[in-house]
Design an enzyme around this catalytic site. Structure first.
Site, short mmCIF file in Angstrom:
data_model
loop_
_atom_site.label_atom_id
_atom_site.label_comp_id
_atom_site.label_asym_id
_atom_site.label_seq_id
_atom_site.Cartn_x
_atom_site.Cartn_y
_atom_site.Cartn_z
N HIS A 82 0.88 -1.20 -0.17
CA HIS A 82 0.05 -0.05 0.08
C HIS A 82 0.91 1.30 0.12
O HIS A 82 0.24 2.23 -0.58
CB HIS A 82 -0.99 -0.09 1.06
CG HIS A 82 -2.19 -0.74 0.95
ND1 HIS A 82 -3.31 -0.39 1.16
CD2 HIS A 82 -2.16 -2.29 0.56
CE1 HIS A 82 -4.41 -1.46 0.93
NE2 HIS A 82 -3.55 -2.53 0.42
N VAL B 162 0.96 3.95 -3.74
CA VAL B 162 0.45 5.31 -3.97
C VAL B 162 1.91 6.09 -3.78
O VAL B 162 2.39 6.23 -2.90
CB VAL B 162 -0.55 5.51 -2.56
CG1 VAL B 162 -0.89 7.05 -2.47
CG2 VAL B 162 -1.60 4.48 -2.35
N GLY C 53 4.63 5.88 -4.92
CA GLY C 53 5.73 5.10 -5.01
C GLY C 53 6.11 4.65 -3.67
O GLY C 53 5.73 5.17 -2.59
N SER D 227 5.34 7.18 2.94
CA SER D 227 4.63 8.23 3.05
C SER D 227 3.27 7.75 3.98
O SER D 227 2.39 8.57 4.81
CB SER D 227 3.84 9.06 1.79
OG SER D 227 3.03 7.78 1.01
N GLU E 143 -3.57 9.58 2.99
CA GLU E 143 -3.89 8.22 2.40
C GLU E 143 -4.33 7.37 3.43
O GLU E 143 -5.20 6.48 3.00
CB GLU E 143 -2.80 7.93 1.69
CG GLU E 143 -1.32 7.58 2.84
CD GLU E 143 0.09 7.32 1.95
OE1 GLU E 143 0.01 6.20 1.22
OE2 GLU E 143 0.90 7.91 1.99
N PRO F 198 -5.90 -0.51 -5.97
CA PRO F 198 -6.98 -1.24 -6.59
C PRO F 198 -7.88 -1.50 -5.56
O PRO F 198 -7.90 -1.96 -4.47
CB PRO F 198 -6.24 -2.63 -7.08
CG PRO F 198 -5.14 -2.79 -6.14
CD PRO F 198 -4.45 -1.16 -6.00
N ASP G 97 -5.77 -18.73 2.25
CA ASP G 97 -5.91 -20.11 1.65
C ASP G 97 -5.93 -21.02 2.71
O ASP G 97 -5.97 -20.81 3.97
CB ASP G 97 -4.61 -20.08 0.67
CG ASP G 97 -3.34 -20.14 1.33
OD1 ASP G 97 -3.23 -20.37 2.54
OD2 ASP G 97 -2.19 -19.74 0.76
N THR H 234 -3.36 -22.55 4.19
CA THR H 234 -2.30 -22.37 4.94
C THR H 234 -1.78 -20.87 5.08
O THR H 234 -0.73 -20.63 4.75
CB THR H 234 -0.78 -23.14 4.33
OG1 THR H 234 -0.60 -22.77 2.91
CG2 THR H 234 -1.30 -24.60 4.28
#
Length: 337
Positions: free
Chosen positions: A76, A80, A82, A86, A99, A174, A258, A260
């Site tokens: 994350h 955002v 790079g 931040s 953010e 995303p 998942d 494991t």
């Protein structure tokens, strides 16, 4: 897959998992990667990696969810503006929504662990090591100590002087409903191949998915039915009842990523092929003709997955980095000096 409590896992499992990691050495020469170097701290802070590892290992034993949290923190931050740390900056008086206020950053944790490591390093190597490099190294350790590869990462990032707005994070991270097209486009922007894009999705091998993200999938019939085992759909609906995706109950409830979810392995790809993906992208990569060959290859060959993941990890962690005089080394990670 059966419901299970991540927090209830015993601390001793991490001692076993740490023995499983394999070392991907990479090309550790003088060549820079996007202005970074594999021996950047060789003279200025030679014990850096040792200090990071010794600071993080006990935390992983006490909190088995920490590795997934640190890996998500890196993702994350880098997606955002790079990889510039931040995401660690606290809100200042003149900026109401940063953010971190983005709904897509819900559940971001372990920021304080990066700050604690930085405090230790300010004694050992004052004003030398950036917070952005610490995020990358912490994520690297998260992968290795849960059974994944020990990735050689180039260092030398600098920290940003500001944090982007909530709206920037909203647009660049995303959504939980992302499909194959959007994910391949996202990672292509980081110079990843399709194989590397499928490999970096393997970060979902550890951790959990909160029900607010699972429930958003059921809002779209096509996304719900795309490669989903009916029995798994029933499981998700039982674990994540039909409360509002924005409710506190949906935020507090989760399912393992998942079978494991404490071990970095290829089970994520087995689940994808079998239609047991929590999110739309987790299911769709198992059937899309562009991605399925790599999903099948990784499910059958862990070494290939580890190699592709390592390459993708370096590309992600080198995305839009600040180097040289373009950034700073913060003395405290959550504040701009």
């Amino acid at each position: 897959m059966k419901p299970k409590s991540i927090a209830a896992a015993c601390a001793s499992c991490f001692l076993v998992m740490s023995l499983l990691c394999s070392c991907i050495s990479g090309d550790q020469n003088e060549t820079n990667y996007e202005g970074l170097s594999y021996n950047y701290y060789e003279k200025t802070c030679p014990r850096l990696e040792e200090i990071v590892r010794s600071s993080i290992s006990p935390m992983f034993a006490l909190d088995p969810t920490a590795p997934a949290a640190l890996l998500r923190l890196m993702f994350h931050d880098c997606q955002v503006q790079g990889c510039d740390a931040s995401i660690l900056i606290e809100t200042s008086g003149d900026q109401q929504f940063t953010e971190l206020d983005s709904a897509k950053n819900f559940g971001i944790r372990k920021r304080e662990l990066i700050g604690a490591i930085k405090t230790s390093l300010e004694v050992e190597c004052p004003q030398k090591v950036s917070c952005s490099d610490l995020i990358i190294l912490a994520a690297r350790e998260a992968v290795a100590l849960t059974g994944g590869p020990l990735i050689a990462v180039p260092l030398g990032r600098k920290d940003s002087l500001s944090t982007p707005s909530k709206h920037v994070a909203d647009s660049e991270l995303p959504p939980s409903t992302a499909d194959v097209d959007s994910i391949l486009s996202l990672f292509a922007g980081m110079d990843m191949t399709i194989e590397e894009s499928v490999a970096i999705m393997g970060s979902h091998s550890i951790g959990v998915t909160h029900c607010n993200n699972v429930l958003s999938r059921f809002d779209n019939v096509n996304a719900t039915n795309a490669n989903m085992d009916p029995r798994f759909q029933t499981f998700l609906r039982v674990v994540c009842p039909e409360f509002s995706p924005t409710s506190k109950a949906a935020e507090a409830t989760f399912v393992p990523n998942d079978q494991t979810s404490l071990i970095f392995d290829t089970a994520y790809y087995d689940d994808s092929i079998a239609g047991r993906g929590n999110l739309r992208i987790d299911s769709e990569i198992g059937v899309d003709p562009r991605t399925r060959p790599f999903v099948e290859a990784f499910a059958a060959d862990q070494d290939r997955f580890f190699n592709a993941f390592s390459s993708a990890f370096v590309k992600l962690s080198s995305y839009k980095v600040l180097t040289g005089s373009n950034g700073v080394v913060r003395s405290v990670c959550d504040k701009v000096d």
